[in-house]
Enzyme design. Structure first.
Site, mmCIF file in Angstrom:
data_model
loop_
_atom_site.group_PDB
_atom_site.id
_atom_site.type_symbol
_atom_site.label_atom_id
_atom_site.label_comp_id
_atom_site.label_asym_id
_atom_site.label_seq_id
_atom_site.Cartn_x
_atom_site.Cartn_y
_atom_site.Cartn_z
ATOM 1 N N THR A 85 -4.073 104.611 9.161
ATOM 2 C CA THR A 85 -3.751 103.837 10.371
ATOM 3 C C THR A 85 -4.403 102.465 10.214
ATOM 4 O O THR A 85 -5.376 102.145 10.894
ATOM 5 C CB THR A 85 -4.271 104.535 11.646
ATOM 6 O OG1 THR A 85 -5.663 104.865 11.453
ATOM 7 C CG2 THR A 85 -3.505 105.801 11.953
ATOM 8 N N THR A 121 -7.448 108.209 12.858
ATOM 9 C CA THR A 121 -8.042 107.493 13.989
ATOM 10 C C THR A 121 -6.954 106.649 14.650
ATOM 11 O O THR A 121 -6.335 105.820 13.981
ATOM 12 C CB THR A 121 -9.187 106.587 13.482
ATOM 13 O OG1 THR A 121 -10.119 107.418 12.789
ATOM 14 C CG2 THR A 121 -9.869 105.870 14.629
ATOM 15 N N ARG A 148 -18.219 110.834 6.666
ATOM 16 C CA ARG A 148 -18.646 109.568 6.057
ATOM 17 C C ARG A 148 -18.264 109.621 4.586
ATOM 18 O O ARG A 148 -18.587 110.617 3.915
ATOM 19 C CB ARG A 148 -20.169 109.405 6.157
ATOM 20 C CG ARG A 148 -20.717 109.356 7.557
ATOM 21 C CD ARG A 148 -22.203 109.678 7.560
ATOM 22 N NE ARG A 148 -22.453 111.018 7.028
ATOM 23 C CZ ARG A 148 -23.632 111.463 6.604
ATOM 24 N NH1 ARG A 148 -24.678 110.682 6.629
ATOM 25 N NH2 ARG A 148 -23.761 112.694 6.144
ATOM 26 N N LYS A 206 -13.642 109.023 19.040
ATOM 27 C CA LYS A 206 -13.718 108.522 17.662
ATOM 28 C C LYS A 206 -13.945 107.014 17.623
ATOM 29 O O LYS A 206 -14.852 106.528 16.951
ATOM 30 C CB LYS A 206 -12.425 108.896 16.925
ATOM 31 C CG LYS A 206 -12.309 108.314 15.541
ATOM 32 C CD LYS A 206 -13.390 108.806 14.610
ATOM 33 C CE LYS A 206 -13.458 107.969 13.358
ATOM 34 N NZ LYS A 206 -14.548 108.353 12.476
ATOM 35 N N GLY A 259 -18.286 97.334 6.416
ATOM 36 C CA GLY A 259 -16.933 97.060 5.928
ATOM 37 C C GLY A 259 -16.228 98.385 5.758
ATOM 38 O O GLY A 259 -16.525 99.351 6.459
ATOM 39 N N CYS A 262 -12.614 101.797 7.780
ATOM 40 C CA CYS A 262 -12.671 102.328 9.147
ATOM 41 C C CYS A 262 -13.274 101.363 10.168
ATOM 42 O O CYS A 262 -12.551 100.862 11.027
ATOM 43 C CB CYS A 262 -13.433 103.651 9.158
ATOM 44 S SG CYS A 262 -12.523 104.964 8.317
HETATM 45 N N1 NAD Z 1 -11.966 107.361 5.106
HETATM 46 C C1 NAD Z 1 -12.801 107.761 6.044
HETATM 47 O O1 NAD Z 1 -14.018 107.784 5.858
HETATM 48 C C2 NAD Z 1 -12.282 108.225 7.386
HETATM 49 C C3 NAD Z 1 -13.151 108.894 8.258
HETATM 50 C C4 NAD Z 1 -12.677 109.289 9.497
HETATM 51 C C5 NAD Z 1 -11.392 108.971 9.873
HETATM 52 N N2 NAD Z 1 -10.575 108.297 9.009
HETATM 53 C C6 NAD Z 1 -9.216 108.003 9.433
HETATM 54 O O2 NAD Z 1 -8.356 108.855 8.702
HETATM 55 C C7 NAD Z 1 -7.111 108.220 8.444
HETATM 56 C C8 NAD Z 1 -6.852 108.219 6.958
HETATM 57 O O3 NAD Z 1 -7.859 107.458 6.320
HETATM 58 P P1 NAD Z 1 -8.079 107.494 4.751
HETATM 59 O O4 NAD Z 1 -9.302 106.716 4.480
HETATM 60 O O5 NAD Z 1 -7.968 108.872 4.252
HETATM 61 O O6 NAD Z 1 -6.770 106.658 4.275
HETATM 62 P P2 NAD Z 1 -6.098 106.655 2.823
HETATM 63 O O7 NAD Z 1 -5.292 105.416 2.773
HETATM 64 O O8 NAD Z 1 -7.135 106.923 1.790
HETATM 65 O O9 NAD Z 1 -5.124 107.931 2.841
HETATM 66 C C9 NAD Z 1 -3.954 108.006 3.579
HETATM 67 C C10 NAD Z 1 -2.927 108.784 2.750
HETATM 68 O O10 NAD Z 1 -1.790 109.063 3.561
HETATM 69 C C11 NAD Z 1 -0.635 108.940 2.744
HETATM 70 N N3 NAD Z 1 0.550 108.783 3.593
HETATM 71 C C12 NAD Z 1 0.969 107.702 4.293
HETATM 72 N N4 NAD Z 1 2.092 107.984 4.980
HETATM 73 C C13 NAD Z 1 2.393 109.281 4.726
HETATM 74 C C14 NAD Z 1 3.435 110.166 5.151
HETATM 75 N N5 NAD Z 1 4.377 109.765 5.997
HETATM 76 N N6 NAD Z 1 3.433 111.422 4.673
HETATM 77 C C15 NAD Z 1 2.481 111.848 3.812
HETATM 78 N N7 NAD Z 1 1.467 111.057 3.377
HETATM 79 C C16 NAD Z 1 1.428 109.800 3.833
HETATM 80 C C17 NAD Z 1 -0.934 107.762 1.861
HETATM 81 O O11 NAD Z 1 -0.108 107.763 0.711
HETATM 82 C C18 NAD Z 1 -2.410 108.010 1.538
HETATM 83 O O12 NAD Z 1 -2.584 108.786 0.374
HETATM 84 C C19 NAD Z 1 -7.224 106.835 9.070
HETATM 85 O O13 NAD Z 1 -6.725 106.885 10.360
HETATM 86 C C20 NAD Z 1 -8.718 106.612 9.108
HETATM 87 O O14 NAD Z 1 -9.096 105.689 10.102
HETATM 88 C C21 NAD Z 1 -10.985 107.947 7.770
#
Ligand code: NAD
Length: 444
Positions: A85, A121, A148, A206, A259, A262
């Site tokens: 997102t 999120t 994290r 969140k 940075g 998130c």
């Molecule tokens: N990274 C973190 O530490 C963390 C922690 C808590 C919450 N979040 C939240 O989790 C969410 C994902 O974050 P992330 O860091 O894993 O992102 P990311 O970009 O690493 O992973 C997202 C994945 O989703 C895939 N994707 C996109 N559209 C899709 C679809 N229609 N069908 C199937 N797969 C699809 C992408 O190819 C990608 O591999 C965000 O909303 C983020 O804010 C992340």
């Protein structure tokens, strides 16, 4: 339970492997075929300690599979949506296009009675607004994730708390709660607190948590500037105020600021959503935190410029750290990468190192010169800049490294090194937001 995880990035891949490790039958789905190919081969396409072992274990046990086809997730009882997102290009809002696409793609493949659980999120109100995309075939609830990066496996297996945001209809809410309780049975048995709320509260939990952390970091960085101006030491100050249990020491590390994928986009999206709702107080608070935070990067560059006597052009700068935080290779909105890039744009000869992020930087910023060993970056440098507080850098031997560079100037933008030890080894040590020559702890 039969579980699907839609989106196998930093969040989803960990969630899938963790759920398989607690006995569930899990399928991870992603639209990125390269990502799926890597995961199928047992390779994690990013650096996350402990994940590869967990992944291999789940796959060998036959409880964890990956697919690029959402149709392969059709028999799941619970679908977790963990897609990205990001910040919308040209605005502060979250881009919900990936969540919408994932829900739309899932709809024809939902088994009767399936539950769809958002983990991404999202701005408050998203679950209620997007539920119709499921066409009444499944209930949509929200279960935000607090992991994290760098500690994601442990945080998923042993979270601080579980938050369920369920719908208004009591029977459906009860059923969703029971399904999630079954998914998280080991966590609940271990006493992890579980908060069942409405979907709006869960979504807000969140973004409020991330916003609070961002405010804490920007608060200490704003104080750090006053310390720097007066000769006070912000790390001692943080130790002292951190002893107050109401404040706590964590997230009071002054330096280059936050940075990653998130915090920055989450605080901006929260401000934008609050403004849409006609509530601007949180937005103005967070905009100031954002401004203070982004200012750290410029301040680090200016501090270096001053330390070098005014000029950056042609000066050789060793950059230690490119990832946005240690124990991760994530370079999304990385303050370290942003400073390294700015220095290169200003004409400095940047030689950068990072224990794990170099491969990603070579793709994202091919013009930046990266080396595979910290000592090679330091060799002959006019200044050394520590931008990510990796253990490897904290453990560097200042005496041994002194031989590599006659200049012996180090700017510790994360305030993570032992200033006394570096000075004793003949280095001109400077911290970010600390006086040039602070009185170190007078009594050890
Ligand atoms: N990274 C973190 O530490 C963390 C922690 C808590 C919450 N979040 C939240 O989790 C969410 C994902 O974050 P992330 O860091 O894993 O992102 P990311 O970009 O690493 O992973 C997202 C994945 O989703 C895939 N994707 C996109 N559209 C899709 C679809 N229609 N069908 C199937 N797969 C699809 C992408 O190819 C990608 O591999 C965000 O909303 C983020 O804010 C992340």
């Amino acid at each position: 339970m039969r579980i699907s995880v839609i989106g196998c990035g930093y969040l989803g891949a960990v969630h899938a492997a963790a759920m398989a490790s607690q006995g569930h039958d899990v399928i991870g789905v992603d639209v990125d075929p390269e990502r799926i190919a890597a995961l199928r081969a047992g390779r994690v396409p990013f650096h996350e300690p402990g994940l590869e072992a967990l992944l291999g274990e789940g796959m060998r046990a036959g409880r964890l599979r990956f697919s690029a086809e959402v149709a392969d997730a059709a028999d799941a009882e619970v679908h977790f949506v963990a897609v990205n997102t990001p910040q919308r290009l040209g605005g502060d809002e979250a881009d919900l296009g990936y969540v919408e696409a994932a829900l739309t793609a899932l709809r024809p493949h939902l088994a009767p009675g399936a539950l769809v659980v958002g983990k991404s999120t999202v701005p408050v109100g998203t679950a209620r607004r997007l539920a119709p995309l499921l066409g009444g075939r499944a209930e949509l609830v929200w279960n935000p994730e607090f992991l994290r990066e760098g500690h994601a496996v442990d945080d998923t297996l042993r979270p601080d708390r579980l938050v369920y945001g369920v719908g208004d209809e009591p029977a459906a809410a009860e059923r969703a709660t029971a399904l999630l309780d079954a998914v998280y049975a080991p966590q609940l048995a271990a006493g992890v607190p579980r908060i069942v709320a409405d979907r709006e509260t869960a979504e807000l939990v969140k973004v409020s948590a991330n916003s609070f952390l961002a405010l804490k970091i920007s608060f200490i960085n704003a104080v750090a500037d006053v310390c720097a101006a007066t000769g006070a030491d912000v790390t001692l100050l943080a130790d002292a105020i951190g002893h107050d249990a109401r404040i706590g020491r964590r997230f009071l590390g002054a330096g280059l600021g936050f940075g990653g994928g998130c915090l920055p986009k989450d605080i901006r999206a929260f401000g934008a959503r609050a403004a849409e709702l006609g509530e601007d107080s949180i937005g103005s608070l967070l905009r100031e935190a954002d401004r203070i935070n982004l200012g750290r990067r410029h301040r680090a560059v200016e501090l270096l410029r001053t330390a070098l006597g005014g000029g950056l052009r042609g000066r050789r700068i060793a950059v230690l750290g490119l990832a946005f935080k240690p124990d991760s290779d994530d370079i999304r909105d990385s303050p370290a990468l942003s400073v390294a890039t700015e220095l290169a744009l200003l004409g400095a000869e940047v030689v950068a190192h990072d224990p794990h992020a170099v491969a990603k930087v070579r793709v994202a910023r091919p013009e930046l010169r990266c080396v595979d060993a910290a000592v090679d970056a330091v060799a002959g440098a006019d200044a050394v800049l520590v931008l990510t507080e990796w253990r490897e850098y904290r453990d560097l031997d200042p005496a041994a490294l002194a031989a590599a560079t006659p200049a012996r100037l180090i700017l510790d933008a994360r305030n993570c090194l032992d200033a006394t030890a570096w000075r004793a080894a003949g280095w001109d040590y400077r911290g970010l937001g600390r006086h040039e020559h602070p009185v170190d702890a007078l009594v050890a």
